[in-house]
Design a protein around this motif. Sequence first.
Motif, PDB file in Angstrom:
ATOM      1  N   LYS A 158       5.522   2.647  12.369  1.00 34.31           N
ATOM      2  CA  LYS A 158       4.902   1.601  13.194  1.00 34.31           C
ATOM      3  C   LYS A 158       4.648   2.114  14.610  1.00 34.31           C
ATOM      4  O   LYS A 158       3.549   1.958  15.158  1.00 34.31           O
ATOM      5  N   ASN A 169      -0.048  -3.719  15.081  1.00 32.17           N
ATOM      6  CA  ASN A 169       0.777  -4.403  14.093  1.00 32.17           C
ATOM      7  C   ASN A 169       0.502  -3.919  12.663  1.00 32.17           C
ATOM      8  O   ASN A 169       0.053  -4.696  11.802  1.00 32.17           O
ATOM      9  N   LYS A 171       0.258  -2.877   8.814  1.00 39.10           N
ATOM     10  CA  LYS A 171       0.747  -3.485   7.574  1.00 39.10           C
ATOM     11  C   LYS A 171       1.646  -2.477   6.851  1.00 39.10           C
ATOM     12  O   LYS A 171       1.279  -1.302   6.715  1.00 39.10           O
ATOM     13  N   SER A 173       4.048  -1.603   3.384  1.00 40.87           N
ATOM     14  CA  SER A 173       4.303  -1.948   1.984  1.00 40.87           C
ATOM     15  C   SER A 173       5.297  -0.961   1.385  1.00 40.87           C
ATOM     16  O   SER A 173       5.606   0.082   1.964  1.00 40.87           O
ATOM     17  N   ASN A 201       5.610  -6.120   9.949  1.00 45.48           N
ATOM     18  CA  ASN A 201       4.505  -6.760   9.214  1.00 45.48           C
ATOM     19  C   ASN A 201       4.534  -6.285   7.752  1.00 45.48           C
ATOM     20  O   ASN A 201       3.660  -5.548   7.299  1.00 45.48           O
ATOM     21  N   ILE A 203       4.081  -6.556   3.894  1.00 45.34           N
ATOM     22  CA  ILE A 203       3.171  -7.300   3.016  1.00 45.34           C
ATOM     23  C   ILE A 203       3.594  -7.228   1.549  1.00 45.34           C
ATOM     24  O   ILE A 203       2.875  -7.720   0.678  1.00 45.34           O
ATOM     25  N   LYS A 215      -5.120  -1.005   1.568  1.00 45.12           N
ATOM     26  CA  LYS A 215      -4.425  -2.292   1.569  1.00 45.12           C
ATOM     27  C   LYS A 215      -3.248  -2.312   2.532  1.00 45.12           C
ATOM     28  O   LYS A 215      -2.803  -3.370   2.951  1.00 45.12           O
ATOM     29  N   SER A 216      -2.742  -1.124   2.862  1.00 46.90           N
ATOM     30  CA  SER A 216      -1.559  -1.026   3.713  1.00 46.90           C
ATOM     31  C   SER A 216      -1.707   0.141   4.674  1.00 46.90           C
ATOM     32  O   SER A 216      -2.367   1.137   4.357  1.00 46.90           O
ATOM     33  N   ASN A 217      -1.117   0.018   5.859  1.00 42.14           N
ATOM     34  CA  ASN A 217      -1.133   1.125   6.823  1.00 42.14           C
ATOM     35  C   ASN A 217       0.046   2.076   6.641  1.00 42.14           C
ATOM     36  O   ASN A 217      -0.023   3.247   7.016  1.00 42.14           O
TER      37      ASN A 217
END
Length: 326
Positions: A158, A169, A171, A173, A201, A203, A215-217
């Motif tokens: 992050k 922010n 994402k 997973s 964050n 998900i 779909k995710s960072n």
Amino acid sequence: MKILIDTFGADAGYKITIDGAIKALEKRKFTPVFVGNEENIKEYINSRISDYEIIHTDNFISNNEDPVRAIRGKKDASIVLAYNKLKEEGYDGLISAGSTGGLLAGGLFIGGRIKGIKRACLAVSLPSLTDEITLLMDSGANMDCKAEMLYEFALMGKVFLENVMNVDNPKISLLNVGLEEHKGNKLTKETYGLLKESDLNFIGNIESRDLFTSKSNIILADGFDGNIALKTAEGVLKLFGKELKNILYKSSKNKIAGALIKNDLKKLTEKFSADEVGGAPLLGVKSYVYKAHGNANETAFANGILGLMDYIDKDVISKIEGELND
């Protein structure tokens, strides 16, 4: 800025690391500090650059050695010399295409861990169908992990994304065998619980088929699962590229069709090329370190050096320390 360059470890040999450094110098000024055989390095540079340093050694840590034992026993190995040099004033970062285990062990036992972090990890940037950035953490540094470690990986990722890649922010997973909360093994279930209760964050779970779908960072995994997922994806992409090339050269009609979509194919190839990223930061240690691909070419290695310098510029280590102390 002085960047230590381990000239050992690349599949194509030390010349790739030197050519990569010279190529990086075309885009940004820095002083390369080559760690390796002095005679070979000087001969190959051949006056192409003048501002550089050499730390001579013929010793290195191979992928077949126990990394912890090698770090402790081979005091003149290139990675050991480079990590010790990083402790001196004026030396800013290290890049190596050599042993991942050696780089990790050197970071832990010579560079030292960031206070509050149990394990360092490699944050590999994955290719994506969109402009979204996705990091796979861990991708091979830690074969066995605990839930607390994966949580720390998420926290470090992050900070890295927000400060280096300008992702607000991000994402987060968890790599798993299904999307449902109850799916997975003991590690993924415990990690899910930690992330769900955190301020991150989160998900939920993600399956390996969505590695490249943006779909995710941040996709979290232990190094064992992460490395298998990464290398499986790399293998499929290479196989697909080879088969596509065979189809395009199969007939005159196909060659004409290939010529018509040549530019689009080039853009697609570049999007899924590891050369554009060049390496991955070793997050969690108190030294600025980048792991380059073992099969890197000069372009990939140059991009790895540029990525490392950006990582240094953003003072990410201090920001991770600040996040842990909040």
